[in-house]
Enzyme design. Structure first.
Site, mmCIF file in Angstrom:
data_model
loop_
_atom_site.group_PDB
_atom_site.id
_atom_site.type_symbol
_atom_site.label_atom_id
_atom_site.label_comp_id
_atom_site.label_asym_id
_atom_site.label_seq_id
_atom_site.Cartn_x
_atom_site.Cartn_y
_atom_site.Cartn_z
ATOM 1 N N MET A 13 1.060 -1.216 -0.054
ATOM 2 C CA MET A 13 -0.053 0.014 0.097
ATOM 3 C C MET A 13 0.820 1.221 0.094
ATOM 4 O O MET A 13 0.637 2.069 -0.638
ATOM 5 C CB MET A 13 -0.872 0.061 1.027
ATOM 6 C CG MET A 13 -2.009 -1.162 1.070
ATOM 7 S SD MET A 13 -3.120 -1.212 -0.514
ATOM 8 C CE MET A 13 -3.905 0.390 -0.238
ATOM 9 N N ASP A 32 10.748 3.522 5.661
ATOM 10 C CA ASP A 32 10.462 2.357 6.259
ATOM 11 C C ASP A 32 11.655 1.906 6.725
ATOM 12 O O ASP A 32 12.449 2.670 6.975
ATOM 13 C CB ASP A 32 10.310 1.099 4.752
ATOM 14 C CG ASP A 32 9.542 -0.081 5.348
ATOM 15 O OD1 ASP A 32 9.905 -0.785 6.100
ATOM 16 O OD2 ASP A 32 8.345 -0.406 4.439
ATOM 17 N N VAL A 86 1.937 0.961 7.568
ATOM 18 C CA VAL A 86 2.636 -0.082 8.204
ATOM 19 C C VAL A 86 1.807 -1.371 8.287
ATOM 20 O O VAL A 86 0.699 -1.205 8.202
ATOM 21 C CB VAL A 86 3.384 0.422 9.714
ATOM 22 C CG1 VAL A 86 4.294 1.581 8.958
ATOM 23 C CG2 VAL A 86 2.691 0.511 10.631
ATOM 24 N N GLU A 88 -0.304 -4.351 9.656
ATOM 25 C CA GLU A 88 -1.789 -4.296 10.155
ATOM 26 C C GLU A 88 -1.763 -4.860 11.723
ATOM 27 O O GLU A 88 -2.372 -5.997 12.019
ATOM 28 C CB GLU A 88 -2.947 -5.164 9.242
ATOM 29 C CG GLU A 88 -4.190 -4.846 9.959
ATOM 30 C CD GLU A 88 -4.868 -3.522 9.760
ATOM 31 O OE1 GLU A 88 -4.351 -2.709 9.288
ATOM 32 O OE2 GLU A 88 -6.200 -3.475 9.921
ATOM 33 N N SER A 114 -6.953 -1.437 7.597
ATOM 34 C CA SER A 114 -8.079 -1.882 6.663
ATOM 35 C C SER A 114 -9.084 -2.543 7.629
ATOM 36 O O SER A 114 -10.092 -2.591 7.365
ATOM 37 C CB SER A 114 -7.663 -2.982 5.647
ATOM 38 O OG SER A 114 -6.657 -4.098 6.676
ATOM 39 N N HIS A 135 -9.002 4.698 3.781
ATOM 40 C CA HIS A 135 -8.785 3.345 3.268
ATOM 41 C C HIS A 135 -8.467 3.259 1.976
ATOM 42 O O HIS A 135 -9.656 2.880 1.103
ATOM 43 C CB HIS A 135 -10.070 2.475 3.856
ATOM 44 C CG HIS A 135 -9.707 0.978 3.750
ATOM 45 N ND1 HIS A 135 -11.011 -0.027 3.860
ATOM 46 C CD2 HIS A 135 -8.726 0.086 3.518
ATOM 47 C CE1 HIS A 135 -10.097 -1.006 3.458
ATOM 48 N NE2 HIS A 135 -9.095 -0.984 3.284
ATOM 49 N N ASN A 138 -6.247 -1.281 -3.338
ATOM 50 C CA ASN A 138 -5.187 -1.634 -3.744
ATOM 51 C C ASN A 138 -5.698 -2.265 -5.263
ATOM 52 O O ASN A 138 -6.398 -3.121 -5.367
ATOM 53 C CB ASN A 138 -4.674 -3.034 -3.015
ATOM 54 C CG ASN A 138 -3.406 -3.715 -3.565
ATOM 55 O OD1 ASN A 138 -2.987 -3.217 -4.504
ATOM 56 N ND2 ASN A 138 -3.075 -4.917 -3.229
HETATM 57 P P1 NAI Z 1 2.886 -4.724 3.820
HETATM 58 O O1 NAI Z 1 3.329 -5.975 4.745
HETATM 59 O O2 NAI Z 1 3.054 -5.117 2.189
HETATM 60 O O3 NAI Z 1 3.927 -3.589 4.103
HETATM 61 C C1 NAI Z 1 3.738 -3.328 5.286
HETATM 62 C C2 NAI Z 1 5.191 -2.350 5.259
HETATM 63 O O4 NAI Z 1 5.555 -1.535 6.559
HETATM 64 C C3 NAI Z 1 6.502 -3.266 5.359
HETATM 65 O O5 NAI Z 1 7.276 -2.594 4.236
HETATM 66 C C4 NAI Z 1 7.176 -2.938 6.729
HETATM 67 O O6 NAI Z 1 8.668 -3.211 6.506
HETATM 68 C C5 NAI Z 1 6.773 -1.762 7.019
HETATM 69 N N1 NAI Z 1 6.841 -1.495 8.526
HETATM 70 C C6 NAI Z 1 6.720 -2.144 9.520
HETATM 71 N N2 NAI Z 1 7.131 -1.473 10.860
HETATM 72 C C7 NAI Z 1 7.584 -0.512 10.516
HETATM 73 C C8 NAI Z 1 7.824 0.795 11.090
HETATM 74 N N3 NAI Z 1 7.860 0.789 12.316
HETATM 75 N N4 NAI Z 1 8.075 2.066 10.275
HETATM 76 C C9 NAI Z 1 8.136 2.099 9.192
HETATM 77 N N5 NAI Z 1 7.651 0.881 8.178
HETATM 78 C C10 NAI Z 1 7.103 -0.176 8.846
HETATM 79 O O7 NAI Z 1 1.609 -4.354 4.004
HETATM 80 P P2 NAI Z 1 0.472 -3.624 3.217
HETATM 81 O O8 NAI Z 1 -0.505 -4.808 2.302
HETATM 82 O O9 NAI Z 1 1.188 -2.475 2.495
HETATM 83 O O10 NAI Z 1 -0.535 -3.064 4.262
HETATM 84 C C11 NAI Z 1 -0.242 -1.814 4.992
HETATM 85 C C12 NAI Z 1 -1.427 -0.886 5.677
HETATM 86 O O11 NAI Z 1 -2.428 -1.041 4.495
HETATM 87 C C13 NAI Z 1 -1.970 -2.160 6.543
HETATM 88 O O12 NAI Z 1 -2.584 -1.424 7.710
HETATM 89 C C14 NAI Z 1 -3.405 -2.862 5.891
HETATM 90 O O13 NAI Z 1 -4.261 -3.600 6.565
HETATM 91 C C15 NAI Z 1 -3.579 -1.760 4.929
HETATM 92 N N6 NAI Z 1 -4.405 -2.198 3.591
HETATM 93 C C16 NAI Z 1 -3.801 -2.926 2.870
HETATM 94 C C17 NAI Z 1 -4.454 -3.340 1.441
HETATM 95 C C18 NAI Z 1 -3.940 -4.316 0.762
HETATM 96 O O14 NAI Z 1 -4.735 -4.603 -0.107
HETATM 97 N N7 NAI Z 1 -2.646 -4.949 0.943
HETATM 98 C C19 NAI Z 1 -5.652 -2.479 1.335
HETATM 99 C C20 NAI Z 1 -5.877 -1.464 2.024
HETATM 100 C C21 NAI Z 1 -5.401 -1.324 3.078
#
Ligand code: NAI
Length: 282
Positions: A13, A32, A86, A88, A114, A135, A138
């Site tokens: 995201m 990150d 970051v 979930e 999410s 929200h 993706n």
């Molecule tokens: P992801 O797992 O692909 O990426 C999460 C990133 O956060 C990783 O690169 C990780 O290294 C980073 N991270 C962890 N701790 C951190 C910190 N302390 N400081 C900076 N970065 C940190 O997850 P994704 O899919 O991108 O999801 C991110 C958020 O968006 C979650 O809350 C998720 O529920 C929400 N979301 C996800 C969707 C999807 O389709 N994947 C759709 C809508 C919302």
């Protein structure tokens, strides 16, 4: 108004939102935890910019400038909004939001969660009235509508500033009240869980479940392909949030999903989930 965005989290995201912002001329500092993750994110953003150009046409503005960093703090003084994307996990989000909001007076602090109710995160933010949820779906650089979550403590100023940002990004906001999973994840995530359970029970194959939902019900993508797009690890995290906060058994992640997380088959980003992918997005 000239926007300057900080995006926290360079995963699925965070990179998608960054791509969207760059296409609309908004400069982004993407943050990150390691340079390695940020280098991979830069490559993904380059690919996404090309995909967006092909699917959605040329950008209207000159591309925004991308900076990457392992800390948000040096960029906070000039930022007009922070979007947190970051993992979930409410504890991780609370920690990240606390650090950044303490240094960010008077700008909207936005969570892209999410499923976690926004107000659960508000106590970790220096000024709860600055916090709201956007929200983005993706891939965010292609999907035109954004679910906006107004928490009970969200202030008018933050709502107006976030509305202004979404207008600059040409996204249509739909504002909803705060609740576990809001509207979209409350509906979508249990449905995907049911689709996986149907496969687990042997009623139909992965391909046939998806073919029925696209061919008979007109969904643009089948639920299991959608699971791969979301990331099955993230899907399971969000299902647990829903299950714990609503008590709804439909949201308890089924064994098939849990097994895929254990085996590291998280979907597109790992090259394999319910389907296999040539390109690994990580
Ligand atoms: P992801 O797992 O692909 O990426 C999460 C990133 O956060 C990783 O690169 C990780 O290294 C980073 N991270 C962890 N701790 C951190 C910190 N302390 N400081 C900076 N970065 C940190 O997850 P994704 O899919 O991108 O999801 C991110 C958020 O968006 C979650 O809350 C998720 O529920 C929400 N979301 C996800 C969707 C999807 O389709 N994947 C759709 C809508 C919302």
């Amino acid at each position: 108004m000239d926007h300057q965005l900080i995006v926290l989290g360079a995963g699925v995201m965070g990179t998608g939102i960054t791509t969207l912002a760059l296409r609309h001329g908004v400069p982004v500092t993407l943050v990150d935890t390691s340079e390695e993750i940020l280098t991979a994110a830069r490559a993904r953003i380059a690919t996404e910019l090309r995909t967006a150009q092909l699917v959605a046409g040329p950008a209207e503005a000159d591309p925004g400038v991308l900076r990457t960093a392992t800390s948000a703090l040096p960029a906070i003084g000039t930022a007009t909004a922070v979007i947190e994307a970051v993992v979930e996990d409410a504890e991780v989000k609370a920690e990240v939001l606390a650090t950044v909001s303490a240094a960010a007076p008077g700008i909207p602090v936005i969570t892209n969660t999410s499923s976690i109710p926004v107000d659960e995160l508000a106590d970790s933010v220096a000024r709860p009235e600055d916090l709201l949820g956007t929200h983005f779906m993706n891939p965010s650089y292609l999907i035109p509508t954004v679910e906006v979550i107004r928490g009970p403590r969200t202030g008018e100023k933050a709502m107006a500033a976030a509305g202004d940002l979404l207008a600059a990004l040409r996204r249509k906001p739909i504002v909803v009240r705060d609740a576990p999973g809001f509207v979209t994840s409350r509906l979508l995530h249990p449905m995907i869980n049911d689709a996986a359970r149907i496969v687990q029970e042997g009623t139909a194959s992965v391909e046939d479940v998806d073919a029925l939902m696209t061919g008979c019900l007109g969904h643009p993508t089948g639920p299991l392909r959608t699971a791969d797009l979301i990331g099955i690890d993230n899907l399971v995290d969000a299902l647990w949030v829903l299950h714990k906060r609503t008590g709804d058994e439909r949201s308890r992640p089924c064994d098939l999903l849990l097994g895929k997380v254990r085996e590291g088959h998280h979907g597109r980003k790992t090259g394999r989930g319910f389907y296999e992918y040539e390109k690994v997005f990580s």
